[in-house]
Motif scaffolding. Sequence first.
Motif, mmCIF file in Angstrom:
data_model
loop_
_atom_site.group_PDB
_atom_site.id
_atom_site.type_symbol
_atom_site.label_atom_id
_atom_site.label_comp_id
_atom_site.label_asym_id
_atom_site.label_seq_id
_atom_site.Cartn_x
_atom_site.Cartn_y
_atom_site.Cartn_z
ATOM 1 N N LEU A 99 0.838 -1.216 0.000
ATOM 2 C CA LEU A 99 0.000 0.000 0.000
ATOM 3 C C LEU A 99 0.865 1.254 0.000
ATOM 4 N N LYS A 100 1.930 1.177 0.775
ATOM 5 C CA LYS A 100 2.827 2.310 0.879
ATOM 6 C C LYS A 100 3.552 2.550 -0.454
ATOM 7 N N ALA A 101 3.996 1.453 -1.068
ATOM 8 C CA ALA A 101 4.776 1.577 -2.309
ATOM 9 C C ALA A 101 3.980 2.265 -3.419
ATOM 10 N N VAL A 102 2.693 2.027 -3.459
ATOM 11 C CA VAL A 102 1.912 2.647 -4.546
ATOM 12 C C VAL A 102 1.242 3.946 -4.100
ATOM 13 N N ASP A 103 1.450 4.350 -2.854
ATOM 14 C CA ASP A 103 0.749 5.496 -2.267
ATOM 15 C C ASP A 103 -0.765 5.289 -2.407
ATOM 16 N N TYR A 104 -1.226 4.270 -1.719
ATOM 17 C CA TYR A 104 -2.616 3.861 -1.853
ATOM 18 C C TYR A 104 -3.604 4.990 -1.566
ATOM 19 N N TYR B 40 2.236 -3.482 -9.247
ATOM 20 C CA TYR B 40 3.178 -3.751 -8.159
ATOM 21 C C TYR B 40 2.927 -5.158 -7.646
ATOM 22 N N ALA B 41 3.982 -5.970 -7.635
ATOM 23 C CA ALA B 41 3.828 -7.357 -7.188
ATOM 24 C C ALA B 41 4.844 -7.683 -6.100
ATOM 25 N N LEU B 42 4.336 -7.883 -4.898
ATOM 26 C CA LEU B 42 5.208 -8.321 -3.804
ATOM 27 C C LEU B 42 4.960 -9.796 -3.574
ATOM 28 N N ASP B 43 6.020 -10.599 -3.707
ATOM 29 C CA ASP B 43 5.903 -12.037 -3.499
ATOM 30 C C ASP B 43 6.729 -12.475 -2.313
ATOM 31 N N ASP B 44 6.176 -13.392 -1.561
ATOM 32 C CA ASP B 44 6.944 -14.024 -0.494
ATOM 33 C C ASP B 44 6.965 -15.514 -0.761
ATOM 34 N N CYS B 45 8.127 -16.026 -1.183
ATOM 35 C CA CYS B 45 8.251 -17.469 -1.440
ATOM 36 C C CYS B 45 9.285 -18.060 -0.494
ATOM 37 N N ALA C 200 8.664 -6.850 -5.783
ATOM 38 C CA ALA C 200 9.218 -6.652 -4.437
ATOM 39 C C ALA C 200 9.058 -7.964 -3.691
ATOM 40 N N PHE C 201 9.632 -8.024 -2.511
ATOM 41 C CA PHE C 201 9.490 -9.277 -1.772
ATOM 42 C C PHE C 201 9.621 -9.078 -0.276
ATOM 43 N N THR C 202 9.046 -10.013 0.445
ATOM 44 C CA THR C 202 9.401 -10.243 1.833
ATOM 45 C C THR C 202 9.851 -11.699 1.875
ATOM 46 N N GLU C 203 10.488 -12.103 2.953
ATOM 47 C CA GLU C 203 11.056 -13.452 2.995
ATOM 48 C C GLU C 203 10.679 -14.127 4.309
ATOM 49 N N THR C 204 9.606 -14.904 4.266
ATOM 50 C CA THR C 204 9.156 -15.628 5.450
ATOM 51 C C THR C 204 9.402 -17.116 5.198
ATOM 52 N N PRO C 205 10.479 -17.678 5.730
ATOM 53 C CA PRO C 205 10.835 -19.054 5.387
ATOM 54 C C PRO C 205 9.769 -20.062 5.794
#
Length: 806
Positions: A448-453, A678-683, A742-747
Motif C-alpha cells: 500500500l505504501k509503495a503505490v501510495d494507496y 506492483y507485485a510483492l511475493d513471499d516465497c 518486491a518481496f518479503t522473505e518468510t521461510p
Amino acid sequence: MNDMTPEDREERRGKLKGLGHARRRVEDARFTQGKGNYIDDINLPGMLFGDFVRSPHAHARITSIDASAALALPGVVAVLTADDLRPLDLHWMPTLAGDKQMVLADGKVLFQGQEVAFVVARDRYVAADAVDLVEVEYEELPVITDPFESLQSDVVLREDLDPEAPGSHGPRRHHNHIFLWEEGDKAATEQAIESSEVVAEEMIYYHRTHPCPLETCGSIASMDKVNGKLTLWGTFQAPHVVRTVASILSGIEEHNIRVISPDIGGGFGNKVGVYPGYVCSIVASIVTGSPVKWVEDRMDNLMATAFARDYWMKGRISATREGRITGLHCHVTADHGAFDACADPTKFPAGFFHICTGSYDIPVAYVAVDGAYTNKAPGGVAYRCSFRVTEAAYMIERMIEVLAIELGMDAAELRAKNFIRKDQFPYQSALGWEYDSGDYHTAWEMALKAVDYQGLRREQAARVEAFRRGETRKLLGIGLTHFTEIVGAGPVKNCDILGMGMFDSCEIRIHPTGSAIVRLGTISQGQGHATTFAQILASEIGIPSDSITVEEGDTDTAPYGLGTYGSRSTPVAGAAAAMAGRKIRAKAQMIAAYLLEVHEDDLEWDVDRFAVKGAPERFKTMAEIAFASYNQAIPGVEPGLEAVSYYDPPNMTYPFGAYICVMEIDVDTGEHEIRQFYALDDCGTRINPMVIEGQVHGGLTEALAIAMGQEIAYDDLGNIKTATLMDFFMPTSWETPTYTTAFTETPSPHHPIGAKGVGESPNVGGVPAFSNAVHDAFRAFGLRHSHMPHDHWRIWKVAHELGLHG
Ligand code: PCD
Ligand SMILES: [Cu+]
C-alpha cells in the motif's frame, strides 16, 4: 591466517554462486543460440509421422470410417482406428482423475477436434494429405456446452458409463454428473451466514482458457523389437509417471521402457496429462517397427489438449457490520468437458480449491463442487496454478471486493481487518489446511505504501468527479489482491497420482576432482532448474554451482520422481536436493576427520570446507575430501562420494503475495491501460532472485492474458471459436506493462532451506488483481461483478449497461 577473515569467508561464499545469488541461467546459452533439443528437433532414421483425423462435430455417432483412399496414397503406412486398438485394449485409457477417455473415437465423438483415426505416413506432409482422404460418416447428436443444462438434460453424453453406478469420487446423481465433492462444515457455515449482519452473494465465473505453450505437445516412440525395448521421447512434465502408465497400459515391463523429456518449450500444466497422441505413437511404432513421431499443430493444441478453469463459483460471504468475516460458502459447477481428465492428486477431484478461504481468518466455511460432462475438450489442468488454486484465489478476492461494496468499506481495510495474523501460524484453516508460515500484514502495508494507496484513492475520487462533470471519459481502477498459494504436493499420506505418492528425489555423484552431477525426478520446462538446483547444492556441499551439472528427464538415469507442475519442484525436489547434500556432507565429515586426524565432532563446516574447531587453519576443502574419497583407503568408510534422497514433505508450502494493479479505462472504447503493476511475493528463502523475477514477470503476463482476453469459447453447436492465435489472445510486448516487483522473505519452517514455490504465484495473484482493477474502476457507478475475460467489448458493455454512454 588471512584465509579465515570474514571477508575471506564472504569471498569464498561468493565463488560458490549458491543460495540467494542472481546467477545467470546456464541453459540460456543453448536456447538463445537455437541449440535447444526439443521434441521436433529429434529425427531418427526411418522415422514415420502420425497425424489425427479429428471430429468436426461436438457430438455425433460415427456410422463408418473408410480409410481406403488414404491408404492408397503413396507414403501412407497405416491408418489406425478404435477397432485396431480394441484387441490391445488400448482404445480407451485411464485419465489422471479416475475416469477413462477414448484414445480414438469408439462409436461416437464427444467434442470438436476429438481424435478419430491416426494416420501414419512417411512424413508430416503426406500424413496431412492422408488425413483429408479418410472418410468418416457422422450422425449428429444434440450438443450440450453448458454444465447447468447438462445436469438437467435427457441427452446422455457418456453412454459407456452405467448411470446408476458411482464414479471414482462417489455417487453420481445424473447421467451427466461426474462427482459431488464437499469440504467443511455445511450446517455451521449456513448457520453463521444466516445469523450475520451482512451477507454478499455472487456468481463468479472463471472462464475456460488454455496454457497454449509456445511448443505444442508431441512424442516419438521407438520400439526396438529385437531387444524388447521401447524408448519414448515426449513433452512430459512427469516422465516417470508416463513410464509407469505406459508399462501398465502396454504390458511392457517397466525396465524395458525408457522415457525421455528433452528440452520443453513451456509446459504450464498442458504437458502433465497423457494424450491419445502419445498412445498412438507407441502403438504405431509397435505395429510398423519404425519410430513414429507425433507433434500437434497450434489448432490441435488449442482444440484437444488440456484446457484450464471453466469453474462456475457461487460464493456467499458474511460479516459483521464492522467487517469481521463470519463465514464463507461456495458451490462450484465444474465443466470438465467430455472426460474427466483433470490433473489433480487422486483424492482431490477439485484440486486444492478448498484453499479458497485465502489469506483470511474465516471461522467457518464450506465448499461443494459438482463436476459435469459437456461436449467440450477434456482436461482441467493447472495452467500456472497448482490444482484449482487460481480459481479459489479469484473467488475469494472477488468476494472480498463484493463484500466491501456491501459494507461500504474500503477493500484494503477490509482485507487487513481479516488477515490471519503472524502469531497465528501455523494456522489451521476452516477447510482443513495447515498454513506453514506467513506475515500478511507486513506485506500488505509495504504494498500500500509503495503505490501510495491513499493518494491513488484521492486521485480516483477526483477522477470520478471529473467524469461526472464531463471533463474526462477515462476512469481509474485500483485492483487489490492478497493471495495465499498452496504448493508442493505433497505429503505422500494424502497426495498421489495414479497411486504414486508425491515425493520427489535427488541423486548426487561427486567426481574425484571435486565437480558433480546431480539428477532429479523433476523436469524443467523453462524454469531454469539446471541453474537453481545447482545453487541449492553449492550452498549445501561447498562446490561451486558452476561445477555442478544438473540433469533431469531421463528415466534411465534420474531417480523416480513425480515431475514438475504445481510449483512442486522447489518444495519437494529442492528439499530432496538439500537432504542429499547433507548426506554428502555427513560422509565428507568422516573423511575430513580421518585426513585431519581429529574426531568428527571437532570439525565444523565452513562454506566450502571442514575446519578444526578453534584451529581454522587446519581444514580440508570439499574438493580435497572428494579426491580423498576416491584415492584413500579409509577404515570403515566406503570409497566414493554419492548420495540419494527421496523426500516426502511433511506439509505443503504456502507462498503469498500482495499485488496492486492501477488501470485506466476508456469508457467509450472499452480499452484499458495498465499504469502501474506492483507485485510483492513471499516465497520463503529465495534461491535465485533473478529467476524469481523472471517467473513473476512471466506469470503476471499469463495472468494479464487470462483476465483481459484469453479464452476458449464455444458456440451453441460446440464449435470452438478460438482455436488459432488470431482469436486466442496471446499478449505481446505491446500489451504487456512494466512490472514492479518486491518481496518479503518468510521461510517455510518445515522445508530444509525454508524455500516455498513461486512459479505459479504470479498467475494466482495476478488474475484477481487485473480483474479487480476493472471492477474497481466502475465501483462508483454501481458495478458489483462482471465476467472475465475483460476484453474491450466486455468492458464497453459494462460501461453501456451502467448507463455511462449517455
Ligand atoms: N524460493 C524460490 C522458489 C523458486 N525458485 C526458482 O523458481 C523456479 C520455479 O520454481 P517452483 O515455484 O518450485 O516451480 P517448478 O515446480 O520449478 O515449476 C513449475 C511451475 O513453473 C512455472 N513457470 C514456468 N516457467 C517457464 N519458463 N516455463 C514454464 O512452462 C513454466 N511453467 C509454470 C508452471 S505452470 Mo503448472 O504445470 O500449471 O501446474 S506449475 C508451474 C525454479 O527455477 C526455482 O528454482 C527460486 O529461485 N526460489
Ligand atoms: Cu488451477
